[in-house]
Design a protein around this motif. Sequence first.
Motif, PDB file in Angstrom:
ATOM      1  N   GLY A  19       0.837  -1.200   0.000  1.00  0.00           N
ATOM      2  CA  GLY A  19       0.000   0.000   0.000  1.00  0.00           C
ATOM      3  C   GLY A  19       0.872   1.250   0.000  1.00  0.00           C
TER       4      GLY A  19
ATOM      5  N   THR B 245      -3.457   5.276  -0.192  1.00  0.00           N
ATOM      6  CA  THR B 245      -4.796   4.761   0.043  1.00  0.00           C
ATOM      7  C   THR B 245      -5.743   5.527  -0.867  1.00  0.00           C
ATOM      8  OG1 THR B 245      -4.168   4.345   2.327  1.00  0.00           O
ATOM      9  CG2 THR B 245      -6.500   4.299   1.827  1.00  0.00           C
ATOM     10  N   SER B 246      -6.517   4.792  -1.667  1.00  0.00           N
ATOM     11  CA  SER B 246      -7.382   5.442  -2.661  1.00  0.00           C
ATOM     12  C   SER B 246      -8.567   6.117  -1.966  1.00  0.00           C
ATOM     13  CB  SER B 246      -7.880   4.425  -3.676  1.00  0.00           C
ATOM     14  OG  SER B 246      -8.977   3.710  -3.150  1.00  0.00           O
TER      15      SER B 246
ATOM     16  N   GLU C 140      -8.857   1.737  -0.797  1.00  0.00           N
ATOM     17  CA  GLU C 140      -8.029   0.615  -1.263  1.00  0.00           C
ATOM     18  C   GLU C 140      -6.547   0.965  -1.210  1.00  0.00           C
ATOM     19  OE1 GLU C 140      -9.033  -0.459  -5.270  1.00  0.00           O
ATOM     20  OE2 GLU C 140     -11.070  -1.096  -4.763  1.00  0.00           O
TER      21      GLU C 140
ATOM     22  N   ARG D 114      -3.059   1.054  -2.846  1.00  0.00           N
ATOM     23  CA  ARG D 114      -2.592   1.052  -4.243  1.00  0.00           C
ATOM     24  C   ARG D 114      -1.070   1.089  -4.302  1.00  0.00           C
ATOM     25  NH1 ARG D 114      -6.886   3.339  -7.243  1.00  0.00           N
ATOM     26  NH2 ARG D 114      -8.706   2.176  -6.542  1.00  0.00           N
TER      27      ARG D 114
ATOM     28  N   THR E 194      -6.892  -3.194 -10.062  1.00  0.00           N
ATOM     29  CA  THR E 194      -6.339  -2.177  -9.158  1.00  0.00           C
ATOM     30  C   THR E 194      -5.545  -2.789  -8.006  1.00  0.00           C
ATOM     31  OG1 THR E 194      -8.430  -2.148  -7.937  1.00  0.00           O
ATOM     32  CG2 THR E 194      -8.140  -0.471  -9.631  1.00  0.00           C
ATOM     33  N   PHE E 195      -5.457  -4.125  -7.943  1.00  0.00           N
ATOM     34  CA  PHE E 195      -4.688  -4.742  -6.852  1.00  0.00           C
ATOM     35  C   PHE E 195      -3.200  -4.409  -6.976  1.00  0.00           C
ATOM     36  CE2 PHE E 195      -7.865  -8.492  -6.721  1.00  0.00           C
ATOM     37  CZ  PHE E 195      -8.655  -7.819  -5.805  1.00  0.00           C
TER      38      PHE E 195
ATOM     39  N   ARG F 293      -8.936   5.257 -11.609  1.00  0.00           N
ATOM     40  CA  ARG F 293      -8.224   4.845 -10.396  1.00  0.00           C
ATOM     41  C   ARG F 293      -7.971   6.006  -9.455  1.00  0.00           C
ATOM     42  NH1 ARG F 293      -4.793  -0.100 -12.085  1.00  0.00           N
ATOM     43  NH2 ARG F 293      -3.927   0.223 -10.027  1.00  0.00           N
TER      44      ARG F 293
ATOM     45  N   ASP G 277     -11.679   6.662  -8.086  1.00  0.00           N
ATOM     46  CA  ASP G 277     -12.436   5.439  -7.815  1.00  0.00           C
ATOM     47  C   ASP G 277     -13.855   5.485  -8.400  1.00  0.00           C
ATOM     48  OD1 ASP G 277     -10.187   4.500  -6.629  1.00  0.00           O
ATOM     49  OD2 ASP G 277     -10.998   4.357  -4.602  1.00  0.00           O
TER      50      ASP G 277
END
Lengths: 86, 417
Positions: free
Chosen positions: A35, A38-39, A43, A45, B119-120, B352, B355
């Motif tokens: 990480g 953090t999006s 999430e 990224r 997106t992982f 991305r 989001d």
Amino acid sequence: MKTGEKISIRINGQKTECLSGLSVAAVLLNCGIEGFRTSVSGEGRAPVCGMGVCFECRLEIDGRREVRSCQVLVVEGMEIFTDDGR
Amino acid sequence: MTGADFDVLVIGAGPAGLSAAVAAAENGARVLLVDENADPGGQIWRKDLLDEGKKRKRDLVRRANDAGVETAFSSRISVVLDQSCAILDSDAGTRRIEFGRAVIATGARELMLPFPGWTFPNVFGIGGLQALVKSGFDVAGKRIAISGTGPLLPAVGSFLKKRGARIVIVAEQATSFSLVRFAASMVSQPRKLLQARDYLFGRNAVTIKPNRFIRSVRRDGSELVLNFGPSGGIDELRCDILATGFHLVPNTDVAMAFGCEIRNGRVVTDDFQETSVKGIYAAGEPTGISGVEGALAEGTIAGFAASGAHEMAEPLFRKRDRETAFGGKLDLAFMLRPELRELAEKDTIICRCEDVKFEQLRNRTTWREAKLLTRCGMGPCQGRICGPAYAFLFNQEVLEQRNPIQPLACGEIAKGS
């Protein structure tokens, strides 16, 4: 031209040894960090494009925020924070 | 030439920009060569910590030095003020530069297509993964899957294998018929055939699986579990890293900022590589994807023309035109199959940065509407990743953004202008 000498940097406050001349993104990937940022929906990224286009690898370097870590090379004493490392 | 700081500003130091800078400077022009990276070479000749690089690159860099080309690395043109003035931005701050003419050689980026799981972490662009490995990412012992389209797949696969990775699959979406037809059309291009032979039959050769494409990824602990299309092909495949890329997208942002005409996503140029704006030239991938040979020819032509030596540019037209024709062959052979539009599910993230999910976008009638209503393409990358994906998924036109070309602090704009 070969990778340089051993240097020490801090990632999320933790002292880490690496070689000079590598990109910050490469060093964090080698440390297994997943990480980088953090999006907006939470999430973790990590780097995608490797060439400064996607901005997914951005983090804080020496107090400057939102820096693309794939575009910066590590230097002795560098202080790096991921989004969830603060 | 003029009272400007430089006769010729060259933006981008890949093969096209380097050859433009060399041609112009050897012809007596004062040249400034700007690149966002810390070193010359662009993406194709990107500095590799473990390899001294191609001789052609070193020769061009040496000639640029010998001819007195001034360089600004780790620097970006962030604002174009008019056709002879721009703001250059670097860690050291901003600087206003004036120039007589400019050559835009901003290269290309990868087309990334969204699929569930893209997106992982550990899912990279193909060229992106190669760039990261060149800058020190250690992939020895990693299991890597590659999926996408185009000549970059076997090239990067072979490179990664040389660095100790285990390549578990190279899935090419094009059919074997398409690949064979492409190979047959290459007989007149010995240099490219020799390269292909290395990737496919050399010591670090990889095997291409045609007619296969990534459909989705899920995570199982630290492993990635991949599912491929079309149905009835391979079952699940496990790996540590997935690299995907669906060919290249010309970077036209700087050209847009100069007001150059763009058609079908490419900067329009004449025989001398001059754009619709007088004194502004474009070379290499921004004018259409045609590879390193095409970029070298276009760059040299642009450099000569921008420094007033049109007669030296003319003998290179034939070579340039042959290489541009190669670009057309690439487009045909690696045309994207329509099933790739069906990969994203309703909650798959498309943008991305912000989001924004597929379901928020599917009923938008224009890219502009999508931006205004969902913030798609409004984040730091300014639609550079999701824009081309959106264009492909929804068959709509997407134009790149204008000034400022790169995010920039307001105070820096004020200081520079």
